[in-house]
Design a protein around this motif. Structure first.
Motif, PDB file in Angstrom:
ATOM      1  N   UNK A  74       0.824  -1.216   0.000  1.00 33.91           N
ATOM      2  CA  UNK A  74       0.000   0.000   0.000  1.00 33.91           C
ATOM      3  C   UNK A  74       0.859   1.267   0.000  1.00 33.91           C
ATOM      4  N   UNK A  75       2.185   1.103   0.093  1.00 32.09           N
ATOM      5  CA  UNK A  75       3.103   2.254   0.148  1.00 32.09           C
ATOM      6  C   UNK A  75       3.636   2.534  -1.257  1.00 32.09           C
ATOM      7  N   UNK A  76       3.398   3.748  -1.744  1.00 29.47           N
ATOM      8  CA  UNK A  76       3.641   4.079  -3.155  1.00 29.47           C
ATOM      9  C   UNK A  76       5.074   3.832  -3.598  1.00 29.47           C
ATOM     10  N   UNK A  77       6.040   4.216  -2.808  1.00 30.82           N
ATOM     11  CA  UNK A  77       7.439   4.136  -3.234  1.00 30.82           C
ATOM     12  C   UNK A  77       8.157   2.887  -2.744  1.00 30.82           C
ATOM     13  N   UNK A  78       7.399   1.966  -2.196  1.00 31.21           N
ATOM     14  CA  UNK A  78       8.035   0.747  -1.687  1.00 31.21           C
ATOM     15  C   UNK A  78       8.521  -0.122  -2.846  1.00 31.21           C
ATOM     16  N   UNK A  79       9.735  -0.655  -2.696  1.00 32.57           N
ATOM     17  CA  UNK A  79      10.266  -1.570  -3.695  1.00 32.57           C
ATOM     18  C   UNK A  79      10.990  -2.730  -3.045  1.00 32.57           C
ATOM     19  N   UNK A  80      10.809  -3.910  -3.607  1.00 33.83           N
ATOM     20  CA  UNK A  80      11.494  -5.112  -3.121  1.00 33.83           C
ATOM     21  C   UNK A  80      12.090  -5.849  -4.310  1.00 33.83           C
ATOM     22  N   UNK A  81      13.222  -6.512  -4.069  1.00 33.73           N
ATOM     23  CA  UNK A  81      13.840  -7.348  -5.093  1.00 33.73           C
ATOM     24  C   UNK A  81      14.094  -8.723  -4.491  1.00 33.73           C
ATOM     25  N   UNK A  82      13.702  -9.748  -5.241  1.00 37.05           N
ATOM     26  CA  UNK A  82      13.951 -11.130  -4.818  1.00 37.05           C
ATOM     27  C   UNK A  82      14.971 -11.741  -5.786  1.00 37.05           C
ATOM     28  N   UNK A  83      16.091 -12.185  -5.256  1.00 38.37           N
ATOM     29  CA  UNK A  83      17.182 -12.697  -6.082  1.00 38.37           C
ATOM     30  C   UNK A  83      17.223 -14.224  -6.096  1.00 38.37           C
ATOM     31  N   UNK A  84      17.496 -14.769  -7.286  1.00 36.40           N
ATOM     32  CA  UNK A  84      17.998 -16.133  -7.442  1.00 36.40           C
ATOM     33  C   UNK A  84      19.302 -16.021  -8.191  1.00 36.40           C
ATOM     34  N   UNK A  85      20.118 -17.069  -8.162  1.00 41.94           N
ATOM     35  CA  UNK A  85      21.449 -16.953  -8.769  1.00 41.94           C
ATOM     36  C   UNK A  85      21.345 -16.761 -10.287  1.00 41.94           C
ATOM     37  N   UNK A  97      18.620 -16.354 -13.912  1.00 41.56           N
ATOM     38  CA  UNK A  97      17.270 -16.087 -14.410  1.00 41.56           C
ATOM     39  C   UNK A  97      16.542 -17.387 -14.707  1.00 41.56           C
ATOM     40  N   UNK A  98      17.282 -18.377 -15.202  1.00 41.00           N
ATOM     41  CA  UNK A  98      16.659 -19.674 -15.501  1.00 41.00           C
ATOM     42  C   UNK A  98      16.008 -20.259 -14.257  1.00 41.00           C
ATOM     43  N   UNK A  99      16.654 -20.127 -13.104  1.00 43.82           N
ATOM     44  CA  UNK A  99      16.084 -20.647 -11.863  1.00 43.82           C
ATOM     45  C   UNK A  99      14.801 -19.915 -11.500  1.00 43.82           C
ATOM     46  N   UNK A 100      14.726 -18.639 -11.845  1.00 44.01           N
ATOM     47  CA  UNK A 100      13.503 -17.873 -11.571  1.00 44.01           C
ATOM     48  C   UNK A 100      12.369 -18.348 -12.472  1.00 44.01           C
ATOM     49  N   UNK A 101      12.691 -18.597 -13.746  1.00 42.07           N
ATOM     50  CA  UNK A 101      11.666 -18.916 -14.736  1.00 42.07           C
ATOM     51  C   UNK A 101      11.356 -20.412 -14.841  1.00 42.07           C
ATOM     52  N   UNK A 102      12.096 -21.266 -14.147  1.00 43.48           N
ATOM     53  CA  UNK A 102      11.844 -22.705 -14.215  1.00 43.48           C
ATOM     54  C   UNK A 102      10.370 -23.027 -13.960  1.00 43.48           C
ATOM     55  N   UNK A 103       9.894 -24.091 -14.614  1.00 38.14           N
ATOM     56  CA  UNK A 103       8.518 -24.537 -14.391  1.00 38.14           C
ATOM     57  C   UNK A 103       8.294 -24.799 -12.895  1.00 38.14           C
ATOM     58  N   UNK A 139      10.251 -19.800  -8.940  1.00 35.58           N
ATOM     59  CA  UNK A 139       9.940 -18.592  -8.181  1.00 35.58           C
ATOM     60  C   UNK A 139       8.887 -17.727  -8.876  1.00 35.58           C
ATOM     61  N   UNK A 140       9.019 -17.506 -10.178  1.00 36.40           N
ATOM     62  CA  UNK A 140       8.065 -16.656 -10.888  1.00 36.40           C
ATOM     63  C   UNK A 140       6.678 -17.290 -10.922  1.00 36.40           C
TER      64      UNK A 140
END
Length: 520
Positions: free
Chosen positions: A51-62, A64-70, A73-74
């Protein structure tokens, strides 16, 4: 808030998830067993601020493939975030944006240089999924990007499965049973889960304490200097972070067990080592199958009191002032009957101590084996008859076949043989020797156990020859230090080869070198 009239409640389950999500710590690391719901709780974390307009978060994996794996994370984020009214996802940039303008990004840090892509960034919430996949340098640099002007105090959340070979294992050691004699060795200590400790990073080292004040007293000079440079704008509290560790278990994840009951069966089908790590959450069980020394069998060297005594030998790994630790092992058969170490030693001290130990234990000079690589080369002229151990020399012939064994050099040959001997229960280090100091921080026992994780098999070379990983790789497992304790321990296997045959090899090698010198 939701896209239709049907209300669906998204909430953490009791146990690990509620404990992790309710912690006030600046840094929370969830490092329990597989299936505890660590990633789910990680994805819930930013929702408290959307609900906070300028709030930002980043979630890291080592990667991109690990993020997009079936099912990765995504995909997991979709199951949660798309239920929120007016939320929008952008597949190309792996970003979620919410009605207020708050954002959650998913990104990679595949290479250490990728950290500089984040120069100048301000990230209120930084999340690491599988923290053990990231290097210490990556973590510390991103810690410097953890700042905020949106009204949310900056903080970090991370998850991982147990990995004893990672820097994370050292970082969270206070929350894990470190006593090798304990039946819960390597497991999270129940009464410490969620308990806050405090840490300051000074010269790339973690300085710990039970309170902020305790840490401040240990880092006072560094912190006061920085406060003075800022002309008092910053406070000492800004240099000291609160940290906690929380273990978890698949048995706490009732939703997973209901929807995918076969997952528990799959974990139970793993090897004993993998079960200990993934199902039991054990931080002392290696996930890699390339260890030279089996973890449990290695601990047996401190209890194998049946190992007989025999002929006495000395093995010594030479180090001088400014290099590694100088060690002397005194053997009776494969029982270690005495041990000596010296930091910042001088040449005359090395010679004097080796001779003194030999006289004390009635060991002839011809039963002394010294590491002849690097600084150890000067020994030969002062201890006549002592044998040389050349790490990079050719492997020795098998006692039965008389043919050289299939290793790329002597060091690998002796390490492999040492691992086999330890796994067969052939070594014993009694308590009075194991408790001797290795240095100012560890006993010999502690140092040997700590170094064990760094001695690993390398891939066979093009000729199929076996080897251990290179010394620089070993240092990566030991915070830049060399395996000084195990190098001297490993050398004991040299004496298991036919000593007369060894003498002939070295004699021919010396004659050959002399002939080459004459020819030149």
């Amino acid at each position: 808030m939701f896209n239709d009239t049907k209300i669906e409640i998204i909430k953490p389950q009791a146990g690990y998830q509620t404990t992790a999500l309710s912690s006030p710590a600046d840094i929370v690391i969830g490092g329990g067993a597989a299936g505890a719901g660590k990633t789910f709780s990680l994805l819930l974390e930013p929702l408290r601020h959307i609900h906070i307009a300028n709030f930002g978060a980043v979630c890291f994996r080592r990667t991109t493939k690990q993020i997009r794996n079936e099912g990765g994370l995504w995909d997991a984020s979709k199951k949660i975030y798309q239920k929120i009214q007016n939320s929008r996802s952008k597949e190309t940039t792996l970003e979620w944006k919410f009605e207020s303008g708050a954002k959650v990004n998913f990104s990679h840090l595949e290479y250490e240089d990728n950290i500089y892509d984040w120069q100048g960034a301000e990230i209120a919430l930084i999340m690491f999924d599988e923290l053990t996949h990231f290097t210490k340098k990556m973590f510390l640099y991103m810690l410097s990007r953890n700042r905020s002007t949106c009204g949310v105090d900056p903080y970090i959340r991370a998850t991982c499965n147990p990995d004893p070979d990672s820097w994370v294992a050292d970082f969270i050691e206070w929350w894990v049973d470190q006593d090798p004699n304990s039946p819960t060795y390597g497991l999270p200590i129940p009464e410490r889960q969620g308990v806050l400790r405090y840490v300051c990073v000074e010269n790339n080292n973690f300085i710990w304490g039970a309170t902020r004040e305790e840490v401040y007293e240990r880092c006072k000079g560094f912190i006061d200097q920085e406060i003075e440079k800022s002309k008092g704008i910053v406070d000492k509290k800004h240099f000291i972070k609160s940290v906690t560790f929380i273990g978890g278990s698949v048995y706490e994840n009732a939703e997973l067990l209901r929807t995918n009951p076969s997952y528990l069966g799959s974990l139970n089908m793993q090897s004993t080592e993998e079960k200990d790590r993934l199902l039991g959450g054990n931080w002392k069980q290696s996930q890699k199958g390339n260890d030279i020394y089996d973890f449990r069998k290695f601990l047996d060297i401190f209890t194998n009191s049946y190992v007989p005594e025999g002929e006495k030998y000395i093995t010594t790994d030479i180090a001088l002032k400014g290099s590694d630790v100088f060690t002397i092992y005194v053997w009776s058969g494969k029982r270690l009957i005495d041990f000596y170490s010296m930091e910042k030693s001088k040449g005359n001290q090395v010679i004097d101590l080796i001779k003194q130990v030999a006289y004390t234990w009635n060991i002839s000079f011809s039963n002394i084996l010294f590491d002849n690589d690097g600084v150890g080369q000067f020994i030969d002229g002062f201890i006549e008859g002592a044998r040389e151990f050349n790490n990079g020399s050719s492997p020795l012939p098998n006692n039965m076949t008389k043919e050289k064994e299939n290793y790329n050099h002597l060091k690998s040959q002796c390490y492999f043989n040492s691992g086999n001997a330890v796994n067969n229960g052939e070594y014993y280090i009694p308590p009075e020797v194991a408790s001797k100091p290795f240095d100012r921080k560890m006993t010999l026992r502690e140092r040997l156990i700590w170094e064990r994780k760094a001695i690993k098999r390398n891939k066979p070379d093009s000729d199929g020859k076996l080897s251990v990983i290179k010394k620089e790789e070993m240092k990566n497992y030991l915070g830049g230090k060399s395996p000084d304790a195990l190098d001297g321990f490993m050398m004991r296997e040299w004496w298991e080869f036919n000593v007369n045959q060894i003498a002939k090899i070295y004699s021919w090698s010396n004659r050959r070198n002399s002939l080459l010198d004459d020819f030149e």
